[in-house]
Each structure stands twice: as C-alpha cells, then as structure tokens.
Scaffold this active site. Structure first.
Site, PDB file in Angstrom:
ATOM      1  N   TYR A  29       0.854  -1.178   0.000  1.00 55.94           N
ATOM      2  CA  TYR A  29       0.000   0.000   0.000  1.00 55.94           C
ATOM      3  C   TYR A  29       0.893   1.231   0.000  1.00 55.94           C
ATOM      4  O   TYR A  29       1.820   1.325   0.813  1.00 55.94           O
ATOM      5  CB  TYR A  29      -0.905  -0.005   1.241  1.00 55.94           C
ATOM      6  N   ASP A  41       9.490   3.083   0.052  1.00 53.90           N
ATOM      7  CA  ASP A  41       8.388   3.736   0.762  1.00 53.90           C
ATOM      8  C   ASP A  41       8.535   3.452   2.259  1.00 53.90           C
ATOM      9  O   ASP A  41       8.164   2.392   2.748  1.00 53.90           O
ATOM     10  CB  ASP A  41       7.047   3.223   0.220  1.00 53.90           C
ATOM     11  N   LYS A  64       3.822   9.379   8.730  1.00 53.98           N
ATOM     12  CA  LYS A  64       3.550   8.791  10.054  1.00 53.98           C
ATOM     13  C   LYS A  64       4.500   9.254  11.168  1.00 53.98           C
ATOM     14  O   LYS A  64       4.350  10.356  11.672  1.00 53.98           O
ATOM     15  CB  LYS A  64       3.573   7.277   9.916  1.00 53.98           C
TER      16      LYS A  64
HETATM   17  C1  LIG Z   1       3.645   2.144   3.227  1.00 54.26           C
HETATM   18  C2  LIG Z   1       2.659   3.285   3.170  1.00 54.26           C
HETATM   19  N1  LIG Z   1       2.827   4.234   2.252  1.00 54.26           N
HETATM   20  C3  LIG Z   1       1.988   5.293   2.167  1.00 54.26           C
HETATM   21  C4  LIG Z   1       0.912   5.410   3.023  1.00 54.26           C
HETATM   22  C5  LIG Z   1      -0.023   6.590   2.918  1.00 54.26           C
HETATM   23  O1  LIG Z   1       0.182   7.438   4.004  1.00 54.26           O
HETATM   24  P1  LIG Z   1      -1.024   8.421   4.485  1.00 54.26           P
HETATM   25  O2  LIG Z   1      -2.061   7.555   5.120  1.00 54.26           O
HETATM   26  O3  LIG Z   1      -0.345   9.362   5.440  1.00 54.26           O
HETATM   27  O4  LIG Z   1      -1.517   9.118   3.266  1.00 54.26           O
HETATM   28  C6  LIG Z   1       0.709   4.434   3.998  1.00 54.26           C
HETATM   29  C7  LIG Z   1      -0.437   4.523   4.932  1.00 54.26           C
HETATM   30  O5  LIG Z   1      -0.755   3.648   5.681  1.00 54.26           O
HETATM   31  C8  LIG Z   1       1.597   3.327   4.059  1.00 54.26           C
HETATM   32  O6  LIG Z   1       1.400   2.345   4.948  1.00 54.26           O
END
Ligand SMILES: Cc1ncc(COP(=O)(O)O)c(C=O)c1O
Length: 460
Positions: A165, A268, A296
C-alpha cells in the site's frame, strides 16, 4: 516512571477506570449520531464497521501508551494512530512545542526557520537525503515520488508489488486488498485487481504488478517490462498485509535490478521511517536507493509526508518551464515543522531505538509463549517495533499470496475484539500491525500478555 505518574494523575483527575471494559454505551450513542452526518460514521473505512463490530470504540483521551474511550474505559494502545505516534500520546515535549507554536502563529505558508530546522535534522538522520521536500501525508509523498521518477527517467510505467500500500493515489490502488487465491492469476503475470472504483482503466495500463519477496519471478517480469519502467516502488518491510520482513538480500536485489533497467528505486518508508533505525530501513539494510518517502512517525501525531533523495532528482521541482509541479498551502506547515524538529531531536537520543526493539521483542517473545502454552496455532511475525499475529498453521508468511491463502483473518478479528474487552486497544484488521512507541513499558507488555492469555482462553 514519569509516564506512569502522569497516567495515574489523569485517572484521578478525570475519574477514569483503571481496568478494562465495563460498558460501551456512550461509544454506541456517539457512533449512532456520527452516522447521521458522516459516511459510515467515520472518515476512513478502516475505523468503522468494516473492521469493528458492532461499531468502533470511540476514543477521547490519550496519555503515553494509554487511551480512554468515551465511557471511561482504559486501554493500552498498540495501534498508535497507525504508527504515527512514535512517542505515544501527549508527549510533554510535543505538547510544549505545540502550545508555544500555536500561540505565535501556526502557519504562514511562507519561509520559516522551522522548516530549515526540521530539514537539517532530517538530513542528518536519513542517509539518502541530500535534500528533502515536505508534504502533508504519506499519500502525497508517494504521489510526488512517482511524478519525480517519471520526469527524471522520461518513462511512464512503474512497478508495484502485490499487497503493498502506498496511499490512495490512483495508480497505486491496485492489488492492495486481499482476494481469494484463485483470483490472483499467475505470479509472472498477476491479474490487475483495482482497490477502488472511479479510476480509469487506462491509469492501470501504466502499472506493472509483481509478487514480492521473490527475486526470480521479478527477474522474469523485468525481462518483459524493465526497459519501460520509471521506477520500482516497495515497502522495505511489508506492513499492509501485517508485518512481512524481506528475505535476506532481497531489497538489495530489487535495487540492483531497478538500476540495471534504468529505473529508479523508491523505498516507501512511510511506516518504517524513523522507527527501525534513526535513518529507517535504508539504514538498517544499508540500501543505496534513489528516492524514499516518509510520513507517520516523522510527524509524531501531526499530518506529514516527505520525499528525500539526491538534488539531481529533487531539483526538478525548481521553478521553470519544465519543472515537476508540487504545490500545497500546508507544505512545511509551521506547527508541524516545529513538531518534526522536536520529534527528531527526541529520536536522535541514543537509547531510543534500543528501547523500541527491547519492548517489541519482549512482546513478540511473550505472545509466542502464550500461544504455545494455550496450543493456539498462531504465528507472531516481525521484529522490534512492529509485528503482526497470524492465525495460521504456516511457520512464516512471506508475501501477499501466503496472506490471501493461509491466514485466518476472521479469527484474528475475533481475537482482537476479545483483547479490546480486556483493555488492549488495537485494530481488528489483520492487514495492519502492532506498533511499539517510546512510551510503551514492560508493564504494558505484561498487560498485553495477560489479555492475550485470557483472549486465547475465551476463544478455545
Ligand atoms: C507504506 C505506506 N505508504 C503510504 C501510506 C499513505 O500514508 P497516508 O495515510 O499518510 O496518506 C501508507 C499509509 O498507511 C503506508 O502504509
């Protein structure tokens, strides 16, 4: 000790219960009210009845590692705002910085010393960060990283892995939810399974999907598509099918393969950043990557996203006729930047990551022992500050296909609902993961193990 004293003060001041759940009457009332005005009564499906049955526990107060619901029930929080709260709730330093900054003016959408101070600390900690650009969420960061990669390489397609994700930007919304194994297609050419309506099929024509943790299948897929790719994007530890660490050397192989085909390697680190090491998983696994994305934990509870990398790539955002556009009223938000700077100072202290690992590893070992003693076929997977429980007969879950095929997510949900009744706050979604913050203590681990023991007995 200091943290426990503050929690005790809160209990006295607000008449809160010291033990777990007696009633959820007010939670039910407030949720019923919220459903009149909000879709599903919440602002993201992961918070409503798609996950919590018969409805969510409505929270109203947090301190350190503990939260209280609107009925006054107390829980040890292991969800920690999906990992955002690296220092737990209402950390005194963060409260102090926020109070002072708000009083002075929370945001100017103009140059501030705060953004320079946050960026300097960020660069000191993150090995690949020659420069950094701040945004407001992880989704914005991954969106920007892809745009930069496309501009830099002059290519359009990119590769994402099954079950990963990267936020809710259109092209990432593919093969992120679990499905019956029969729907997945062959590993060398997975079926494209959109996670959302409303996205044109043409968007997905530019996405190549591959299974994760399987270098030889990736090599086969790259032989067909490698030369067209702007980027390969991956989570370093797969954190959206629970917690799945990479096989030995796998991330290095992905990185080398990306470069062999002229694609950028995007890591990521929205979940892993600042959590697994001061410099995230790129430091832990010693990776030489092109771009990395953060969110986060970087904001210690405030909305944040960031893209880091070399000037040669990020400078494409410089104002010019051919720039990569990245705007945002709230980019470099002053209040958030002050929090980021304070947060990164806290995270730079030497003992911090040692503590995260010690508490996390104790929770993992303890849970394994509870399941062994209670003869529950459950796997506790992960290490240090992040882990997940899988109800399965397997001794490891290596990827999305394992998760779809071998994990009993319903049993997990039942188990976590029992934990909620025994004073542990966690999301019943098996796709997420348990989070340790710097506020967690050995006492919290003891509370978790006692609750897990009772929940295992309840479900026997
Ligand atoms: C690995 C990863 N990338 C990107 C995101 C997206 O972040 P946000 O929820 O702050 O938009 C998340 C969210 O859970 C994530 O787990």
């Amino acid at each position: 000790m200091e943290e426990e004293r503050r929690i005790e003060d809160d209990r006295k001041m607000f008449g809160l219960m010291t033990h777990s759940t007696k009633s959820r009457t007010r939670s039910r009332e407030i949720f019923a009210r919220a459903q009149q005005s909000l879709v599903e009564g919440v602002n993201s499906p992961s918070r409503g009845t798609a996950v919590y049955s018969p409805g969510p526990v409505v929270l109203e107060r947090g301190r350190g590692s503990h939260v209280w619901d609107v009925d006054g029930n107390e829980y040890v929080d292991f969800m920690m705002s999906f990992g955002a709260l690296i220092h737990g709730h209402a950390h005194p330093k963060i409260v102090e910085v926020v109070s002072q900054t708000v009083a002075e003016g929370s945001h100017f959408a103009a140059a501030t010393p705060a953004e320079a101070e946050a960026a300097e600390r960020f660069r000191r900690m993150v090995p690949s960060a020659e420069v950094v650009r701040f945004a407001n969420t992880g989704s914005e960061a991954t969106m920007l990283a892809l745009r930069l990669a496309r501009a830099h390489t002059g290519r359009t397609k990119f590769l994402k892995f099954e079950g990963h994700y990267h936020g809710w930007y259109d092209p990432y919304c593919l093969n992120g939810h679990s499905h019956p194994i029969e729907q997945l297609g062959p590993p060398e050419n997975p079926n494209k399974l959109p996670d959302s309506e409303g996205i044109p099929q043409s968007v997905f024509d530019d996405v190549v999907v591959a299974p994760w943790n399987d270098a030889s299948t990736l090599e086969k897929i790259l032989r067909v598509h490698g030369h067209e790719l702007a980027a390969i994007i991956t989570e370093p530890i797969m954190a959206n099918m629970g917690c799945i660490p990479p096989r030995d050397g796998y991330l290095r192989t992905v990185c080398n393969l990306a470069h062999e085909y002229g694609a950028l390697f995007i890591l990521d680190e929205v979940v892993t950043g600042f959590r697994y090491a001061p410099g995230g998983c790129q430091q832990l696994y010693n990776l030489k990557l092109d771009l990395s994305t953060f969110g986060k934990a970087l904001g210690a509870g405030f909305p944040i996203g960031a893209v880091a990398g070399p000037r040669a790539i990020l400078d494409r955002m410089r104002w010019s006729e051919h720039m990569v556009l990245h705007y945002g009223t709230f980019n470099g938000h002053r209040l958030t930047m002050q929090v980021v700077a304070a947060n990164l100072d806290l995270l730079s202290a030497e003992h911090v990551h040692r503590k995260l690992f010690a508490i996390g590893d104790a929770a993992i070992a303890g849970l394994r022992e509870v399941f062994r003693r209670r003869k529950v076929p459950a796997l506790v997977q992960g290490f240090g500050p992040m882990f997940q429980i899988y109800f399965t007969e397997r001794n490891a879950i290596h990827d999305y296909r394992d998760f779809c095929q071998f994990v009993n997510t319903k049993k997990y949900s039942q188990f976590v609902h029992r934990l909620l009744d025994h004073g542990i706050y966690m999301t019943p979604s098996n796709g997420l993961h348990w989070i340790i913050s710097t506020a967690h203590t050995e006492k919290d681990v003891d509370a978790l193990l006692a609750a897990a023991d009772q929940a295992s007995a309840d479900l026997a």
